[in-house]
Every structure is written in structure tokens, then in C-alpha cells.
Design an enzyme around this catalytic site. Structure first.
Site, PDB file in Angstrom:
ATOM      1  N   HIS A 172      -7.234  -0.492   0.930  1.00  0.00           N
ATOM      2  CA  HIS A 172      -6.825   0.114   2.202  1.00  0.00           C
ATOM      3  C   HIS A 172      -6.651   1.637   2.033  1.00  0.00           C
ATOM      4  O   HIS A 172      -7.095   2.408   2.875  1.00  0.00           O
ATOM      5  CB  HIS A 172      -5.455  -0.431   2.652  1.00  0.00           C
ATOM      6  CG  HIS A 172      -5.414  -1.879   3.027  1.00  0.00           C
ATOM      7  ND1 HIS A 172      -4.600  -2.777   2.395  1.00  0.00           N
ATOM      8  CD2 HIS A 172      -6.059  -2.575   3.993  1.00  0.00           C
ATOM      9  CE1 HIS A 172      -4.724  -3.970   2.961  1.00  0.00           C
ATOM     10  NE2 HIS A 172      -5.613  -3.886   3.923  1.00  0.00           N
ATOM     11  N   SER A 219      -5.611  -8.348   0.287  1.00  0.00           N
ATOM     12  CA  SER A 219      -4.170  -8.588   0.122  1.00  0.00           C
ATOM     13  C   SER A 219      -3.920 -10.005  -0.383  1.00  0.00           C
ATOM     14  O   SER A 219      -2.982 -10.239  -1.151  1.00  0.00           O
ATOM     15  CB  SER A 219      -3.448  -8.386   1.456  1.00  0.00           C
ATOM     16  OG  SER A 219      -3.688  -7.101   1.952  1.00  0.00           O
ATOM     17  N   LYS A 263      -0.479 -15.304  13.208  1.00  0.00           N
ATOM     18  CA  LYS A 263      -0.721 -15.086  11.770  1.00  0.00           C
ATOM     19  C   LYS A 263       0.543 -15.310  10.972  1.00  0.00           C
ATOM     20  O   LYS A 263       1.643 -15.025  11.450  1.00  0.00           O
ATOM     21  CB  LYS A 263      -1.201 -13.635  11.544  1.00  0.00           C
ATOM     22  CG  LYS A 263      -2.661 -13.429  11.863  1.00  0.00           C
ATOM     23  CD  LYS A 263      -3.155 -12.112  11.280  1.00  0.00           C
ATOM     24  CE  LYS A 263      -4.612 -11.890  11.630  1.00  0.00           C
ATOM     25  NZ  LYS A 263      -5.127 -10.601  11.162  1.00  0.00           N
ATOM     26  N   ARG A 294     -16.364  -5.026   3.197  1.00  0.00           N
ATOM     27  CA  ARG A 294     -16.540  -5.342   1.778  1.00  0.00           C
ATOM     28  C   ARG A 294     -17.833  -6.130   1.614  1.00  0.00           C
ATOM     29  O   ARG A 294     -18.901  -5.576   1.645  1.00  0.00           O
ATOM     30  CB  ARG A 294     -15.331  -6.136   1.251  1.00  0.00           C
ATOM     31  CG  ARG A 294     -14.131  -5.278   0.958  1.00  0.00           C
ATOM     32  CD  ARG A 294     -12.862  -6.065   0.987  1.00  0.00           C
ATOM     33  NE  ARG A 294     -12.624  -6.581   2.328  1.00  0.00           N
ATOM     34  CZ  ARG A 294     -11.534  -7.194   2.716  1.00  0.00           C
ATOM     35  NH1 ARG A 294     -10.583  -7.430   1.858  1.00  0.00           N
ATOM     36  NH2 ARG A 294     -11.381  -7.598   3.958  1.00  0.00           N
TER      37      ARG A 294
HETATM   38  P1  ADP Z   1      -6.774  -7.797   9.041  1.00  0.00           P
HETATM   39  O1  ADP Z   1      -5.796  -8.919   9.188  1.00  0.00           O
HETATM   40  O2  ADP Z   1      -6.925  -6.970  10.307  1.00  0.00           O
HETATM   41  O3  ADP Z   1      -8.105  -8.148   8.429  1.00  0.00           O
HETATM   42  P2  ADP Z   1      -6.217  -6.421   6.534  1.00  0.00           P
HETATM   43  O4  ADP Z   1      -4.968  -5.710   6.152  1.00  0.00           O
HETATM   44  O5  ADP Z   1      -6.626  -7.590   5.720  1.00  0.00           O
HETATM   45  O6  ADP Z   1      -6.018  -6.790   8.049  1.00  0.00           O
HETATM   46  O7  ADP Z   1      -7.434  -5.401   6.559  1.00  0.00           O
HETATM   47  C1  ADP Z   1      -7.424  -4.263   7.385  1.00  0.00           C
HETATM   48  C2  ADP Z   1      -8.765  -3.553   7.260  1.00  0.00           C
HETATM   49  O8  ADP Z   1      -8.923  -3.048   5.944  1.00  0.00           O
HETATM   50  C3  ADP Z   1      -9.980  -4.449   7.519  1.00  0.00           C
HETATM   51  O9  ADP Z   1     -10.968  -3.690   8.190  1.00  0.00           O
HETATM   52  C4  ADP Z   1     -10.450  -4.797   6.121  1.00  0.00           C
HETATM   53  O10 ADP Z   1     -11.833  -5.084   6.089  1.00  0.00           O
HETATM   54  C5  ADP Z   1     -10.143  -3.497   5.393  1.00  0.00           C
HETATM   55  N1  ADP Z   1      -9.987  -3.702   3.951  1.00  0.00           N
HETATM   56  C6  ADP Z   1      -9.089  -4.471   3.304  1.00  0.00           C
HETATM   57  N2  ADP Z   1      -9.272  -4.426   1.966  1.00  0.00           N
HETATM   58  C7  ADP Z   1     -10.331  -3.592   1.761  1.00  0.00           C
HETATM   59  C8  ADP Z   1     -11.054  -3.146   0.606  1.00  0.00           C
HETATM   60  N3  ADP Z   1     -10.735  -3.573  -0.613  1.00  0.00           N
HETATM   61  N4  ADP Z   1     -12.092  -2.300   0.785  1.00  0.00           N
HETATM   62  C9  ADP Z   1     -12.439  -1.911   2.042  1.00  0.00           C
HETATM   63  N5  ADP Z   1     -11.816  -2.298   3.158  1.00  0.00           N
HETATM   64  C10 ADP Z   1     -10.780  -3.127   3.032  1.00  0.00           C
END
Ligand code: ADP
Length: 162
Positions: free
Chosen positions: A20, A131, A44, A93
């Protein structure tokens, strides 16, 4: 004076990872201001409360300019409109992200064609990182220091009594 270009970066951030943070740093180079929008969705299940997720983010983005942290609970696109955002940032990703993100982006465009969704490709070293995997490792008392900042590592340890 030209209007500042604002982008929203929405997510669960449960908890924030280096993946992130990398997206945030790169988005800051493109837009005048990034609003990190921490989602609270009753459908969620989160490990951390909204307050905890926000606190961890706040500490993690300290020193990165032009970033603010807010939260939203309704439709993300409505929140983006309310904030005067020109774009929504999402990270991509693997191919596995694509279908869901594609559907989300097209739906959001249908709801509000003025706001563009912009994808930032993950860095190779974070392409496997989310996460969920961090929580799993922490719950099994594994080392997460390569994946999350120190403050998050500490809170994960406390959560799992490691
Ligand atoms: P959500 O529940 O909206 O998917 P996340 O916190 O899992 O929330 O992810 C928020 C954003 O960050 C999403 O667009 C996700 O693809 C991106 N993201 C999460 N981890 C990574 C990573 N390792 N590399 C690139 N983007 C990421």
C-alpha cells in the site's frame, strides 16, 4: 490558479502493508493531493477496528507529503465526488486482481463518469503481498518485518500475543 488534482486511494488497510505504502508514494508523484480513504463496510470482517487501521496508516505515511487520511462507509464513488476527486487510485498485483477491479472500475464509471479509475502496477517485490497473508503469518507467530512497517508489526504482535 489551477484547481488541485485530488485522488482518492480507497481500501481496507487491515493492516497497511509496504505494498500500500509503495502505491501511495507513487501516487503522490502524480497528483497534488491523495486522500487515503479507509473503508468501513458492514459486510466485511476486519481484524482491526476503523480506529486502529487509521492510526496504523497515520504513522506509516508520516513524512509522505500531500497525503491525508479519512474514512467512508457508503458508496466510495460518492465519497470521491464529495471530496472533489478527479481519480480513484487502485493497485494491481496479479491477474487475480483484474476481474474484480475491472468490474469495480466499470461500475464506478457508470455511476459517475467524471471520476476516472487509475491503476498503479505493483512493484515486483510486493506482487504477492496483501494484508491477508500478513495476518496469517503474524497469527502463526512468523516474522512480518519485510512486509509491514515497525508500528504495524508491533500492533500485530500485540493482537496475536506473540
Ligand atoms: P480492498 O478491501 O479495497 O481491496 P485493500 O486494503 O486490500 O482493500 O487494498 C486497497 C488497494 O491497495 C487495492 O487497490 C489493492 O489492489 C491495493 N494493494 C494492496 N496490496 C498491494 C500490493 N502489494 N501492491 C499493489 N497494490 C496493492
Amino acid at each position: 490558479m489551477a484547481k488541485a488534482k485530488i485522488a482518492i486511494y480507497p481500501g481496507s488497510f487491515d493492516p497497511v502493508t509496504y505494498g500500500h505504502i509503495d502505491i501511495i508514494k507513487r501516487a503522490v508523484g502524480i497528483f497534488d493531493k491523495i486522500i487515503i480513504a479507509v473503508g468501513e463496510n458492514s459486510q466485511k470482517k476486519y481484524l482491526f477496528s476503523l480506529k486502529e487501521r487509521t492510526m496504523m496508516l497515520k504513522e506509516a505515511v508520516k513524512g509522505i507529503g500531500s497525503v491525508s487520511i479519512e474514512h467512508f462507509s457508503g458508496l466510495m464513488i460518492d465519497f470521491a465526488e464529495k471530496k472533489g476527486a478527479a481519480a480513484i487510485i487502485r493497485g494491481l498485483r496479479a491477474v487475480s486482481d483484474f476481474e474484480h477491479e475491472f468490474q469495480l472500475a466499470l461500475t464506478n464509471r457508470r455511476l459517475n463518469p467524471k471520476i476516472e479509475t487509475i491503476f498503479i502496477m505493483t512493484r515486483g517485490k510486493y506482487c504477492y503481498l496483501n494484508s491477508g497473508i500478513v495476518k496469517e503469518i503474524a497469527s502463526l507467530k512468523g516474522k512480518v518485518s519485510d512486509f509491514v512497517p515497525k508500528n504495524v508489526e508491533k500492533i500485530l504482535k500485540e493482537k496475536f500475543n506473540a
